[in-house]
Every structure is written in C-alpha cells, then in structure tokens.
Design an enzyme around this catalytic site. Structure first.
Site, short mmCIF file in Angstrom:
data_model
loop_
_atom_site.label_atom_id
_atom_site.label_comp_id
_atom_site.label_asym_id
_atom_site.label_seq_id
_atom_site.Cartn_x
_atom_site.Cartn_y
_atom_site.Cartn_z
N ASP A 102 33.72 52.79 35.57
CA ASP A 102 34.46 52.90 36.82
C ASP A 102 34.43 54.39 37.20
O ASP A 102 34.47 55.25 36.33
CB ASP A 102 35.90 52.42 36.52
CG ASP A 102 36.62 51.99 37.77
OD1 ASP A 102 36.15 52.32 38.87
OD2 ASP A 102 37.66 51.32 37.64
N SER A 103 34.38 54.69 38.50
CA SER A 103 34.08 56.05 38.96
C SER A 103 35.16 57.09 38.66
O SER A 103 34.90 58.28 38.71
CB SER A 103 33.87 56.05 40.46
OG SER A 103 35.10 55.85 41.11
N GLY A 105 37.84 57.26 40.64
CA GLY A 105 38.60 57.38 41.88
C GLY A 105 39.95 56.70 41.78
O GLY A 105 40.99 57.30 42.06
N GLN A 231 36.15 49.06 50.49
CA GLN A 231 37.60 49.07 50.64
C GLN A 231 37.97 48.40 51.97
O GLN A 231 37.17 47.67 52.52
CB GLN A 231 38.12 50.51 50.58
CG GLN A 231 37.88 51.20 49.25
CD GLN A 231 38.85 50.75 48.17
OE1 GLN A 231 39.80 50.02 48.43
NE2 GLN A 231 38.60 51.17 46.94
N GLY A 267 40.12 47.88 45.81
CA GLY A 267 41.25 48.21 46.64
C GLY A 267 42.37 47.21 46.55
O GLY A 267 42.36 46.30 45.72
N ASP A 314 35.95 42.71 35.95
CA ASP A 314 36.53 43.39 34.80
C ASP A 314 38.03 43.40 35.00
O ASP A 314 38.51 43.33 36.14
CB ASP A 314 36.04 44.85 34.71
CG ASP A 314 36.75 45.74 35.70
OD1 ASP A 314 37.80 46.31 35.34
OD2 ASP A 314 36.29 45.86 36.85
N CYS A 352 40.36 26.14 21.62
CA CYS A 352 39.69 27.44 21.62
C CYS A 352 38.80 27.57 20.39
O CYS A 352 39.16 27.17 19.29
CB CYS A 352 40.73 28.55 21.63
SG CYS A 352 40.00 30.20 21.64
N CYS A 354 37.69 30.54 19.21
CA CYS A 354 37.65 31.94 18.78
C CYS A 354 37.96 32.08 17.29
O CYS A 354 38.48 31.16 16.65
CB CYS A 354 38.61 32.79 19.62
SG CYS A 354 40.30 32.82 19.02
N CYS A 357 41.72 31.53 16.44
CA CYS A 357 42.15 30.13 16.42
C CYS A 357 41.53 29.36 15.25
O CYS A 357 42.12 28.41 14.75
CB CYS A 357 41.82 29.45 17.75
SG CYS A 357 42.90 30.05 19.08
N HIS A 383 41.54 36.48 20.77
CA HIS A 383 41.74 35.19 21.44
C HIS A 383 41.69 35.33 22.96
O HIS A 383 40.98 34.58 23.63
CB HIS A 383 43.08 34.57 21.02
CG HIS A 383 43.44 33.39 21.88
ND1 HIS A 383 42.90 32.15 21.68
CD2 HIS A 383 44.22 33.31 22.99
CE1 HIS A 383 43.35 31.33 22.64
NE2 HIS A 383 44.15 32.01 23.44
#
Ligand SMILES: [Zn+2]
Length: 424
Positions: A102-103, A105, A231, A267, A314, A352, A354, A357, A383
């Site tokens: 991520d920049s 900003g 934005q 934004g 993300d 699940c 994972c 679990c 998880h």
C-alpha cells in the site's frame, strides 16, 4: 493449460478466464515475477512484513497466494533501504510468493485522526469534529506537493510526496505497488472532494513518471506493477470522473508514455452503497486490467466486491479480530472468550479445514485467550485467515463452474453479517 504468456515481457500480466454474462464478475490469473495469483483472491495483510502471530509457511499452507505490506510502516521501520539490501520484501520476510505494498497515503493521512476512523486532511475545510479524534494531535499536513507528517514511533518529521512513495515502494520491491493518493472521508465537503480528486490525479502522473524512471534505473530488479487509485467518495460523477481520468493517465515521457498496470479502488466507502459505487467505477475501467479493493474484507462485502468486478481484496480485519478472540463461522461471528465456550470440546467450525479446527477445540482456545497465552492469537488468526481466503476461493470456483449466485445464496442464507472495513 495456460502457458506462461507475458505479452508485455515484464513478468506482469492479467488474463481473464471466465466472465459470466450480464455481470462485472470475472475469474482470472494475475502473473507476477514472484508467481501467479488466481483471482478473485483475498490477500492477507502483513503490515510490517509479518502477518501478526503466524509464520509465512503457515500462511502459504492455509492458501494465501500473496501478502500485502505497508510502505509507510516499512519506511519508518526498519527503513526501505534495508529491505532493498535484503533483496526485497518477499525475501526479507521469507514469503515464497507475490507481494503488494500500500502506498502509505492512507496511513500518513490518517495519522492523528484515530486509527479506526477514515480521515481527511485540510485544516481549512474540516467541518466535522469526528473526522479528528478530539484530544489527538494533528500528525500530518497535506499540500499540493505532498504530505508532511510526524512519525508515530519517535515523533520525527518526514515528508511523503508521490516521488518519495515510488522510491520507497521500489526499494521495498513488492510485485504490485500503489500510486500515492489522498484519501478523504464521507464527512468532507463536496468542494474538498473535488480538490482532493484533482490532487490525486496530478499525483498519479508524478507517480507514473517516477515509476518509469525507477523501473529503467533498476532494470536488473523484477518488474513492479503500478496500480492507480480511484477516489471520489460517495459521489457518482466524481467516482466516474476518477475512473475515466485514471484509466487515461499516462506518464509525461513523449517517446513511450506508460499507464497504470491496474487499479486500486479506495477511499471512504459506505457498506450500503458499496456495490453501486463499485459499478460506477468498474463499468468505466478497462476490463483487461486487474482491480484491487483496498481495505475491505468482511464476508458479505467480499461477495459485493466479486460480483461488481473486483479481482483482489486486502483487509486487516480477519487477523485483527482474531487477536481479540472473535472468529468467523459459517453461521456468523463467535467470540471464543465467551463463557459458553468453556466446555465446548469441538472445533470453531465443523466445516472448516484449517489447522486450528483440525487439532484444537473451542474450549482450549477459550482457555488460552482467558490466560492471555500467545498461542491464542496464532490459532485464531490461522482460522480466520483460512476462512476468508477459502471463501473467496470458493467464489472463484463458483464463477468458473457457473453457479456463483447459488453459492452466494447458500452461504448468505446461513451467515449473519457484521460490518467491516479496515486498513492498517
Ligand atoms: Zn478453522
């Protein structure tokens, strides 16, 4: 079988394999110098080059295809030059796959406004006290050239400009990087939104110029794809203008002007209008370029993103809530610290797959959370990250199989939703 087709020759490519009719949704593959990402995909966040409490090997095992870190945090500590010397972000943190940064900003501009609030930064146009947390010192100041800010670590003063953000992100060396933008809030005036949007457009050109220069200067390094950020807050005309402008933006090099490799949709976004706002942008943005939705990751919002043309997401939510003992299940969120789990000798979620679990019960997790044991954060994060990564994987599979809406109806029929937009 797809052969490693890289028409641009730089190691970055996006290929759409399935796009259902009458929908903006698509499944495809983003190729990067560090490997492929099958999309749509959820990209877990390792803000400071670590997904808190979890080994990178474990992130790989639970299905994470790429990780996203933050340029602002890594610039301050340990310093982007250290990552450059280490051979780039992926090698530095022992992550065997693609990375994003991520920049900075958003992070720089949110300094001093309280971390959970989405921010805004112009002293003259503040009109709402809740944009800035009451007792907090202002730590950042924006002007047309860039942003001056105070380190949250030691109080030292720094300045980010579009050029600095590109230099920092080139040193960090992620496969996908973002243009420096000004994030606004839903509280800003319309006039301020227009001003911020124009500033972000002009910063976009400067980012492209600096990125082009650095790519040439550092031609021995793996290619980094640059995404422009859209934005425009809640305004239809501004979102559409931003999408049109950013899609058309080129560097000023008269011989070989370059454009963005993809787009970040960012934004202030309101949950209720998320789908509509995404449609405004994605109907305009070129279909053949990948789109990343910044900081969104609650299950119900991921569906809205996928069906409105988002390829990657993300969000820090999955790991952040895990550390507070909140976990996702097929029927909604559960809190492992609640007394009801004290004798619950069963996994967090029966369905699940994972590691947590498969090997641990809610009763054990309840015990380690109550005792403030470090393993609690590790097991709950595994998880939650698996739950979200797998959910988006299932959306991709359903898009490919042609039964996406059936899958969505089945999932949302059981899942009780809660809110969530979160960036670190
Ligand atoms: Zn699980």
């Amino acid at each position: 079988m797809r052969i490693n087709a890289l028409p641009s020759g730089n190691g970055f490519n996006f290929e759409i394999s399935h796009a259902p009719e009458k929908s903006l949704a698509r499944a495809g593959i983003i190729s990067t110098p560090h490997g492929d990402i099958a999309t749509p995909a959820f990209i877990p966040v390792g803000t400071k080059a670590t997904v808190k409490a979890v080994l990178p090997e474990t992130m790989k095992e639970l299905g994470a295809q790429a990780l996203l870190s933050n340029a602002y945090h890594l610039y301050l500590q340990p310093g982007s030059d250290v990552l450059d010397e280490a051979g780039g972000l992926a090698r530095f943190m022992n992550w065997p796959g693609p990375t994003f940064t991520d920049s900075g900003g958003f992070q720089v501009l949110s300094l001093g406004v309280g971390f959970k609030k989405v921010l805004a930064m112009d002293a003259q146009t503040f009109r709402s006290d809740d944009v800035i947390a009451g007792n907090k010192e202002r730590l950042a100041h924006v002007d047309d050239e860039g942003v001056t800010f105070k380190s949250h670590i030691d109080g030292s003063m720094h300045r980010f400009t579009p050029e600095v953000s590109m230099q920092v992100q080139h040193q960090i060396g992620a496969d996908i990087i973002f243009a420096f933008d000004e994030c606004t809030t839903l509280h800003n005036t319309r006039r301020y939104q227009e001003k911020a949007l124009e500033r972000t457009r002009l910063w976009g050109i400067r980012c492209l110029d600096e990125h082009q220069k650095l790519t040439l200067e550092r031609s021995e390094k793996p290619y980094q794809a640059l995404y422009g950020v859209i934005q425009g807050a809640q305004y239809e005309d501004l979102r559409k203008k931003a999408a049109t402008d950013m899609a058309a933006l080129r560097s000023t090099d008269p011989d070989s002007p370059i454009g963005f490799d993809g787009f970040g949709l960012g934004g202030a976004l309101d949950k209720k209008t998320l789908g509509t706002i995404l449609t405004w942008m994605n109907e305009i943005l070129p279909a053949q370029k990948p789109r990343h939705l910044l900081g969104i990751g609650a299950p119900e919002d991921l569906f809205v993103g996928v069906e409105n043309g988002i390829d990657t997401f993300d969000c820090v939510l999955a790991s952040r809530i895990a550390r507070t003992s909140a976990v996702y299940t097929m029927v909604g969120r559960n809190n492992l610290s609640n007394a009801i789990n004290r004798r619950a000798f069963e996994p967090i979620d029966d369905e699940c797959d994972c590691y947590t679990c498969a090997h641990y019960t809610k009763a054990y997790l309840h015990h380690v959370f109550r005792g403030k044991e470090m393993i609690a954060a590790t097991l709950a994060t595994i998880h939650n990250e698996r739950f979200i990564v797998h959910l988006v994987d299932q959306m991709r599979a359903a898009l490919i199989a042609g039964d996406y809406f059936e899958f969505k109806e089945q999932f949302m029929g059981r899942y009780k939703h809660l809110s969530g937009q979160a960036r670190d």
